[in-house]
Design an enzyme around this catalytic site. Structure first.
Site, PDB file in Angstrom:
ATOM      1  N   ASP A  81      -2.225  -1.569  11.140  1.00  0.00           N
ATOM      2  CA  ASP A  81      -2.679  -1.402   9.761  1.00  0.00           C
ATOM      3  C   ASP A  81      -3.025  -2.727   9.093  1.00  0.00           C
ATOM      4  O   ASP A  81      -3.491  -2.750   7.959  1.00  0.00           O
ATOM      5  CB  ASP A  81      -1.630  -0.654   8.936  1.00  0.00           C
ATOM      6  CG  ASP A  81      -0.302  -1.397   8.846  1.00  0.00           C
ATOM      7  OD1 ASP A  81      -0.095  -2.357   9.613  1.00  0.00           O
ATOM      8  OD2 ASP A  81       0.547  -1.000   8.014  1.00  0.00           O
ATOM      9  N   LYS A 125       0.856  -1.190   0.000  1.00  0.00           N
ATOM     10  CA  LYS A 125       0.000   0.000   0.000  1.00  0.00           C
ATOM     11  C   LYS A 125       0.886   1.231   0.000  1.00  0.00           C
ATOM     12  O   LYS A 125       2.058   1.185   0.366  1.00  0.00           O
ATOM     13  CB  LYS A 125      -0.931   0.007   1.220  1.00  0.00           C
ATOM     14  CG  LYS A 125      -0.256  -0.010   2.577  1.00  0.00           C
ATOM     15  CD  LYS A 125       0.231   1.342   3.077  1.00  0.00           C
ATOM     16  CE  LYS A 125       0.909   1.244   4.436  1.00  0.00           C
ATOM     17  NZ  LYS A 125       1.673   2.484   4.779  1.00  0.00           N
TER      18      LYS A 125
END
Length: 267
Positions: free
Chosen positions: A132, A8
């Protein structure tokens, strides 16, 4: 069974305030990109973990993929497995590679062994591995806040653009990134980014960690500037670094002439 955990990038990252527990509240947008590792699982006589690609220094039982398997074995009677991770996403880059590996391991084991865990249940396991990590369960553009563990979907589509990721041959630790950071309320609400033309991101969408990392590691700032020189419409450091990314309308044909050799480049 094989799966491909993807990285990401962070589009904007605001350090909003310091919490009483010592952590910081953040605001950022996680955006999934195609850069990926490869993770394979097969049943075996004894449980083991191996890797190839980028060297992994941690002991096998400390790898997040192994931790994901161990978490599930606390609640489910699963047979021994052999796990092999081919590592492509660089470490210490702000790309979330380890969290992605763990989340994809949870999803794959859920499917492979028919555990019937819901998305919310998978996120609960993922949250025990890293703040995350739950993002990679849904793996869609997401506004993250709190310590990066609270999520809200956002409507951003960069599929018409090319994203180039560059990582210098060093990492930036979290304590280094937080050095000299002064939390503050952001001037721009990242939840409104979908209404903003990407050409305007450069002036309002900021990564607060750049203010701390660039003076310590001027090479990172130099790479960001080179992405703009190569024609990026937006460029930024991802997370707390050290990787930077550029978003291009068209493939930058002369990028190699801007970037010195020996540096990881994904395009």
């Amino acid at each position: 069974m094989i799966t491909f955990p993807n990285a990401k990038i962070n589009i904007g990252l605001n350090v909003v305030e310091k919490r009483p527990d010592g952590y910081h509240n953040l605001e950022t947008i996680f955006y999934p990109v195609k850069l990926s590792d490869a993770l394979e699982v097969i049943e075996a006589e004894t449980t083991s973990f191996s890797s190839s690609g980028i060297k992994i220094d941690a002991e096998p039982e400390n790898n997040l993929v192994y931790k994901a398997y161990s978490l599930l074995t606390e609640d489910f009677n699963m047979p021994p497995i052999k796990m092999h991770l081919h590592k492509v996403i660089p470490f210490g880059a702000g790309l979330g590679g380890g969290s992605a590996d763990a989340a994809f391991a949870l999803k794959m084991l859920n499917d492979y062994f028919g555990l019937s865990l819901s998305i919310d249940q998978l996120k609960q396991y993922a949250a025990r591995i890293g703040a995350d990590c739950p993002f990679f369960i849904n793996n869609k553009p997401t506004f993250a806040h709190g310590i990066g563990d609270q999520f809200k979907s956002v409507n951003i589509d960069l599929s018409r653009y090319e994203i180039v990721i560059i990582k210098p041959p060093f990492s930036v630790s979290t304590p280094q990134a937080y050095k000299n950071i002064v939390p503050a309320k952001p001037h721009f609400n990242l939840l409104e980014i979908a209404q903003l033309p990407i050409e305007d991101w450069k002036t309002v969408v900021k990564n607060d960690f750049e203010k701390s990392v660039f003076p310590q590691f001027p090479e990172v700032e130099n790479l960001k500037n080179k992405l703009y020189e190569a024609g990026a419409v937006y460029a930024s450091m991802s997370g707390s670094g050290s990787a930077v990314f550029g978003i291009f309308r068209h493939s930058p044909t002369d990028l190699d002439s801007f970037i010195p050799g020996g540096i990881f480049i994904y395009r």
